[in-house]
Design a protein around this motif. Sequence first.
Motif, short mmCIF file in Angstrom:
data_model
loop_
_atom_site.label_atom_id
_atom_site.label_comp_id
_atom_site.label_asym_id
_atom_site.label_seq_id
_atom_site.Cartn_x
_atom_site.Cartn_y
_atom_site.Cartn_z
N ALA A 21 0.87 -1.18 0.00
CA ALA A 21 0.00 0.00 0.00
C ALA A 21 0.90 1.23 0.00
O ALA A 21 1.98 1.21 0.58
N GLY A 22 0.45 2.26 -0.66
CA GLY A 22 1.28 3.46 -0.69
C GLY A 22 0.64 4.58 -1.48
O GLY A 22 -0.53 4.52 -1.84
N ASP A 23 1.47 5.57 -1.77
CA ASP A 23 0.97 6.75 -2.48
C ASP A 23 1.64 6.84 -3.84
O ASP A 23 1.69 5.87 -4.58
N ASP A 24 2.20 7.98 -4.17
CA ASP A 24 2.79 8.20 -5.49
C ASP A 24 3.98 7.30 -5.78
O ASP A 24 4.32 7.09 -6.95
N ILE A 63 -2.19 -1.81 -9.94
CA ILE A 63 -2.43 -0.84 -8.88
C ILE A 63 -3.91 -0.49 -8.86
O ILE A 63 -4.49 -0.18 -9.89
N ASN A 64 -4.50 -0.59 -7.67
CA ASN A 64 -5.91 -0.26 -7.48
C ASN A 64 -5.97 1.04 -6.69
O ASN A 64 -5.49 1.11 -5.56
N SER A 65 -6.57 2.05 -7.27
CA SER A 65 -6.66 3.36 -6.62
C SER A 65 -8.02 3.61 -5.98
O SER A 65 -8.30 4.70 -5.51
N ASP A 66 -8.89 2.61 -5.98
CA ASP A 66 -10.20 2.77 -5.35
C ASP A 66 -10.03 2.83 -3.84
O ASP A 66 -9.14 2.20 -3.27
N GLY A 67 -10.87 3.57 -3.17
CA GLY A 67 -10.82 3.64 -1.72
C GLY A 67 -9.87 4.70 -1.22
O GLY A 67 -9.40 5.57 -1.96
N ASP A 68 -9.56 4.62 0.06
CA ASP A 68 -8.74 5.63 0.72
C ASP A 68 -7.26 5.52 0.39
O ASP A 68 -6.53 6.50 0.45
N GLN A 69 -6.81 4.30 0.09
CA GLN A 69 -5.37 4.10 -0.10
C GLN A 69 -5.12 3.29 -1.37
O GLN A 69 -5.88 2.36 -1.68
N ARG A 70 -4.06 3.62 -2.08
CA ARG A 70 -3.67 2.85 -3.27
C ARG A 70 -3.04 1.54 -2.82
O ARG A 70 -2.22 1.51 -1.91
N VAL A 71 -3.41 0.46 -3.50
CA VAL A 71 -2.89 -0.87 -3.19
C VAL A 71 -2.31 -1.45 -4.47
O VAL A 71 -2.94 -1.40 -5.53
N GLY A 72 -1.10 -1.99 -4.36
CA GLY A 72 -0.44 -2.58 -5.52
C GLY A 72 -0.20 -4.06 -5.32
O GLY A 72 0.03 -4.52 -4.20
N ARG A 73 -0.27 -4.77 -6.42
CA ARG A 73 -0.04 -6.22 -6.41
C ARG A 73 1.06 -6.53 -7.41
O ARG A 73 1.07 -6.04 -8.53
N LEU A 74 1.98 -7.38 -7.00
CA LEU A 74 3.06 -7.86 -7.83
C LEU A 74 2.91 -9.37 -7.94
O LEU A 74 2.72 -10.06 -6.93
N LEU A 75 2.95 -9.89 -9.16
CA LEU A 75 2.89 -11.33 -9.38
C LEU A 75 4.02 -11.71 -10.33
O LEU A 75 4.07 -11.25 -11.47
N MET A 76 4.93 -12.54 -9.83
CA MET A 76 6.05 -13.02 -10.64
C MET A 76 5.87 -14.52 -10.84
O MET A 76 5.57 -15.25 -9.89
N THR A 77 6.06 -14.96 -12.09
CA THR A 77 5.92 -16.37 -12.41
C THR A 77 7.26 -16.91 -12.88
O THR A 77 7.88 -16.36 -13.79
#
Length: 93
Positions: A21-24, A63-77
Amino acid sequence: GDAECGGLVRTIELYVEAWAAGDDELEDLLDTMAEEVEIAVDADDTFGGLATDTILQSTEKAINSDGDQRVGRLLMTYAVRDQTGTGDPATAL
């Protein structure tokens, strides 16, 4: 698996998933996390001799910017190959 050199070769997919979770700077954080995973896997790409090879196949970021906080997901295969003796799947070659 494929028969190769008198043994059985298997390729499995290994998924590494991380959330942050984070900002810019969220995208930079996801990039840093991906680099740290690559360094860790490259340090022992045979997983202590259990695999013959490990290859990074893809890296996905979202990156999902919905809601109060930005949430990012990383998936490595990763593709992880191992080879065992024919009739002896518990012993790596």
